[in-house]
Design an enzyme around this catalytic site. Sequence first.
Site, PDB file in Angstrom:
ATOM      1  N   HIS A 176       0.830  -1.258   0.105  1.00  0.00           N
ATOM      2  CA  HIS A 176       0.106  -0.031  -0.049  1.00  0.00           C
ATOM      3  C   HIS A 176       0.918   0.995  -0.067  1.00  0.00           C
ATOM      4  O   HIS A 176       1.954   1.297   0.507  1.00  0.00           O
ATOM      5  CB  HIS A 176      -0.816   0.045   1.355  1.00  0.00           C
ATOM      6  CG  HIS A 176      -1.922  -0.705   1.361  1.00  0.00           C
ATOM      7  ND1 HIS A 176      -2.704  -1.068   2.147  1.00  0.00           N
ATOM      8  CD2 HIS A 176      -3.036  -0.833   0.190  1.00  0.00           C
ATOM      9  CE1 HIS A 176      -4.017  -1.795   2.044  1.00  0.00           C
ATOM     10  NE2 HIS A 176      -3.976  -1.757   0.823  1.00  0.00           N
ATOM     11  N   CYS A 270      -2.657   3.005   8.970  1.00  0.00           N
ATOM     12  CA  CYS A 270      -3.797   1.771   8.709  1.00  0.00           C
ATOM     13  C   CYS A 270      -4.960   2.051   9.402  1.00  0.00           C
ATOM     14  O   CYS A 270      -6.166   1.627   9.162  1.00  0.00           O
ATOM     15  CB  CYS A 270      -3.470   0.579   8.545  1.00  0.00           C
ATOM     16  SG  CYS A 270      -1.911   0.308   7.632  1.00  0.00           S
TER      17      CYS A 270
HETATM   18  C1  LIG Z   1      -0.386   0.317   6.020  1.00  0.00           C
HETATM   19  N1  LIG Z   1      -1.453  -0.790   5.180  1.00  0.00           N
HETATM   20  C2  LIG Z   1      -0.905  -1.653   4.460  1.00  0.00           C
HETATM   21  C3  LIG Z   1      -2.660  -0.462   5.363  1.00  0.00           C
HETATM   22  N2  LIG Z   1      -3.127   0.505   4.661  1.00  0.00           N
HETATM   23  N3  LIG Z   1      -3.505  -1.399   5.698  1.00  0.00           N
HETATM   24  C4  LIG Z   1      -3.219  -2.491   6.372  1.00  0.00           C
HETATM   25  C5  LIG Z   1      -4.173  -3.400   5.714  1.00  0.00           C
HETATM   26  C6  LIG Z   1      -3.605  -5.001   6.476  1.00  0.00           C
HETATM   27  C7  LIG Z   1      -4.714  -6.342   6.158  1.00  0.00           C
HETATM   28  N4  LIG Z   1      -4.175  -7.235   6.599  1.00  0.00           N
HETATM   29  C8  LIG Z   1      -4.355  -6.357   4.414  1.00  0.00           C
HETATM   30  O1  LIG Z   1      -3.485  -7.055   4.070  1.00  0.00           O
HETATM   31  O2  LIG Z   1      -5.245  -5.801   3.727  1.00  0.00           O
END
Ligand SMILES: CN(C)C(=N)NCCC[C@H](N)C(=O)O
Length: 277
Positions: A176, A270
Site C-alpha cells: 500500500h 492503517c
Molecule cells: C499500511 N497498510 C498496508 C494499510 N493501509 N492497511 C493494512 C491492511 C492489512 C490487511 N491485513 C491487508 O492486507 O489488507
Amino acid sequence: MVSVNHQRVPRKRTYLMCSPEHFAVEYAINPWMDVTAPVDTELTVKQWDRLRETLVQLGHEVHQLTPERGLPDMVYAANGAFVVDGAVYGAQFKHEQRAAEAAAHRAFYESQGWRFIAPSETNEGEGDFAYVPEAHGGLILAGHGFRTELAAHAEAQEALGRPVVSLRLVDPRFYHLDVALAAIDDANIVYFPGAFSAASQKVLAQLFPDAVIADDADVMAFGLNLVSDGLNVVLNSEAAGLAEKLEAVGYHPVPVELSELKKGGGSVKCCIAELRH
Ligand SMILES: CN(C)C(=N)NCCC[C@H](N)C(=O)O
C-alpha cells in the site's frame, strides 16, 4: 544530523477508527501476515486504545466505526474510503476476505450525511491514496501495483476534483502507498524511494524537493505508516531512526507501540482514516 528551527503549526483533525476486538490473522493476503504466529487480542485492544487516546490528547476528534465479527482486518479503518473536501470515494477491496468492509464504511458515511461516491474500480481507500492540500494547489498521491488499480486513480480524480498523481509501487512488502509515503504537513511528505519505480521516484523528487527521505530501517519498522497534524507525528515506536530525522527538521514525534497490529501488516496510519471537510 543538524537541527533546524522550523515553526511547525498543528491543525486539528477529524479521524475515524475501528476497535480491534475481532482482530486476528486468519488468512495471509500480504507478506507480513503469518497465520501460525499467535496474536494477543487483549494487548491489541490495549495498544489500539492507547493510540486513540493519544490522538484525543493531541486535540483531535475521533469517531468510531462498529467492528463486525468475521471481518478481522476491519481495524485497518484507513482502507475503507478516501475523503477529500467533504466528498467520500468508497473502497472496493481487492481480496474477498475484506470485501464486506466497504459496506460498513459506506453505511457510516451515509448515516453522517457525507457525499458518498460509490467506486466501480478496485481501490483500498487511504491505504493507496494520500492528500497534500497545499502542495501544488491540492494534490492526491495514489499508489498502484499491488492493491489499487490504476483505473481507480482516474475515477478518484473525477469523484474528488483534485489532480491525482499515479505512483507505481514495486516491492510487495510495501503493498500500500501508506507503508512507503506519508504527508507530514499540508505541503510536504516523507517517503521511502525504494518502494517506487524509478519513474515514480523522479516524479516524487520533482514535486517534493524538500521531502524527508526515509531509509530501509524506517520503512521496515512501519515508520512511514504515520499520521501527522503538521507538528505532532504519531508513529510506530520501533521507528526510532525516522523519529530522529523528523525531530531534526522541527516535527514532534509521538511514538506508540503497535506490535500486535503489525502482525496483520499495518500500523498507525492503517488504523486511522482522516475525515476531511
Ligand atoms: C499500511 N497498510 C498496508 C494499510 N493501509 N492497511 C493494512 C491492511 C492489512 C490487511 N491485513 C491487508 O492486507 O489488507
